[in-house]
Design a protein around this motif. Structure first.
Motif, mmCIF file in Angstrom:
data_model
loop_
_atom_site.group_PDB
_atom_site.id
_atom_site.type_symbol
_atom_site.label_atom_id
_atom_site.label_comp_id
_atom_site.label_asym_id
_atom_site.label_seq_id
_atom_site.Cartn_x
_atom_site.Cartn_y
_atom_site.Cartn_z
ATOM 1 N N UNK A 20 0.814 -1.213 0.000
ATOM 2 C CA UNK A 20 0.000 0.000 0.000
ATOM 3 C C UNK A 20 0.852 1.269 0.000
ATOM 4 N N UNK A 21 2.041 1.188 -0.579
ATOM 5 C CA UNK A 21 2.932 2.335 -0.625
ATOM 6 C C UNK A 21 2.909 2.974 -2.014
ATOM 7 N N UNK A 42 4.606 0.927 -4.925
ATOM 8 C CA UNK A 42 5.768 0.382 -4.242
ATOM 9 C C UNK A 42 5.293 -0.700 -3.285
ATOM 10 N N UNK A 43 6.083 -1.750 -3.175
ATOM 11 C CA UNK A 43 5.775 -2.838 -2.245
ATOM 12 C C UNK A 43 6.962 -3.033 -1.311
ATOM 13 N N UNK A 44 6.683 -3.629 -0.160
ATOM 14 C CA UNK A 44 7.756 -3.972 0.765
ATOM 15 C C UNK A 44 7.849 -5.487 0.847
ATOM 16 N N UNK A 45 9.064 -6.003 0.614
ATOM 17 C CA UNK A 45 9.327 -7.434 0.522
ATOM 18 C C UNK A 45 10.325 -7.833 1.609
ATOM 19 N N UNK A 160 11.433 -2.903 -12.460
ATOM 20 C CA UNK A 160 11.358 -2.909 -11.004
ATOM 21 C C UNK A 160 12.670 -2.394 -10.425
ATOM 22 N N UNK A 161 12.566 -1.517 -9.453
ATOM 23 C CA UNK A 161 13.730 -0.920 -8.804
ATOM 24 C C UNK A 161 13.848 -1.469 -7.394
ATOM 25 N N UNK A 162 14.976 -2.114 -7.070
ATOM 26 C CA UNK A 162 15.195 -2.685 -5.740
ATOM 27 C C UNK A 162 15.857 -1.656 -4.834
ATOM 28 N N UNK A 163 15.323 -1.509 -3.628
ATOM 29 C CA UNK A 163 15.864 -0.519 -2.692
ATOM 30 C C UNK A 163 15.762 -1.061 -1.281
ATOM 31 N N UNK A 197 5.645 -0.482 -13.690
ATOM 32 C CA UNK A 197 6.755 0.017 -12.886
ATOM 33 C C UNK A 197 6.439 -0.139 -11.410
ATOM 34 N N UNK A 198 7.451 -0.463 -10.620
ATOM 35 C CA UNK A 198 7.297 -0.472 -9.161
ATOM 36 C C UNK A 198 8.644 -0.387 -8.479
ATOM 37 N N UNK A 199 8.654 0.253 -7.310
ATOM 38 C CA UNK A 199 9.783 0.182 -6.411
ATOM 39 C C UNK A 199 9.565 -1.019 -5.508
#
Length: 204
Positions: A20-21, A42-45, A160-163, A197-199
């Motif tokens: 939900x980001x 954006x998602x948190x994994x 997809x961008x990994x951060x 697209x997603x972070x």
């Protein structure tokens, strides 16, 4: 379209803790379809941590280079790629390290050898390669803003961008990455949309 309907979402879903980001754009724009784009999802994994020895060359990522997936020691970028591959995607970690606007190497693996010995895997799919070049030619900074993981499956393509970070409700896209997004979504005759697209915010 909700983030859960995005084409890449099922590949990552078992590791997604929050979805939900949003990542805010500093300069909202209108894409080729007329939709106003002011943010991307954006998602948190949470990834399992590798408990073995570190890589000979950890690419300067130190503990961020210690992801484990199915017993394989990976960077997060390659863990994301592995999950996509399980769902029939093909892709690359588009690594622009010291590339000065060009691609250093297209990676599908990171072997436990020095950096200079890592193997590049050129994109042989002509449509995927052509799309990447079209975006680079339009972005204004070539490949400098290309998002980490580029994957394709049929006509679908995703970036997809990994951060690595604690989950943030609202993060921001770097200027060159925003330029890449703007260039990609300005192109006509592609299957790209905001949902492409997603972070991927992540941690252990």
């Amino acid at each position: 379209m909700t983030v859960r309907e995005a084409p890449w979402y099922p590949s990552l879903s078992r590791y997604i803790v929050r979805d939900d980001f949003a990542v805010e754009l500093s300069r909202p724009f209108t894409d080729a379809s007329g939709e106003r784009i002011s943010s991307v999802p954006s998602v948190f994994v949470q990834f399992p941590m590798w408990r073995g020895e570190p890589f000979v060359d950890d690419f300067g990522k130190k503990s961020a280079a210690m992801v484990e997936l199915r017993g394989e020691h990976l960077f997060a970028e390659l863990a994301i790629l592995r999950l996509l591959e399980e769902r029939g995607w093909e892709g690359r970690w588009v690594n622009t390290y010291s590339g000065r606007g060009e691609v250093w190497k297209y990676l599908t693996e990171w072997r436990d050898v020095p950096r200079r010995d890592q193997v590049t895997r050129p994109i042989l799919d002509q449509k995927a390669a052509a799309l990447l070049e079209r975006i680079a030619s339009t972005s204004g900074s070539r490949f400098a803003g290309c998002w980490d993981v580029f994957a394709w499956r049929g006509v679908e393509c995703v970036f997809l961008e990994a951060k690595r970070q604690s989950p943030k409700y609202k993060d921001r896209v770097k200027d060159d990455q925003e330029g890449w997004l703007r260039a990609a979504l300005s192109l006509s005759n592609t299957a790209l949309s905001r949902a492409s697209f997603s972070f991927v915010q992540w941690d252990y």
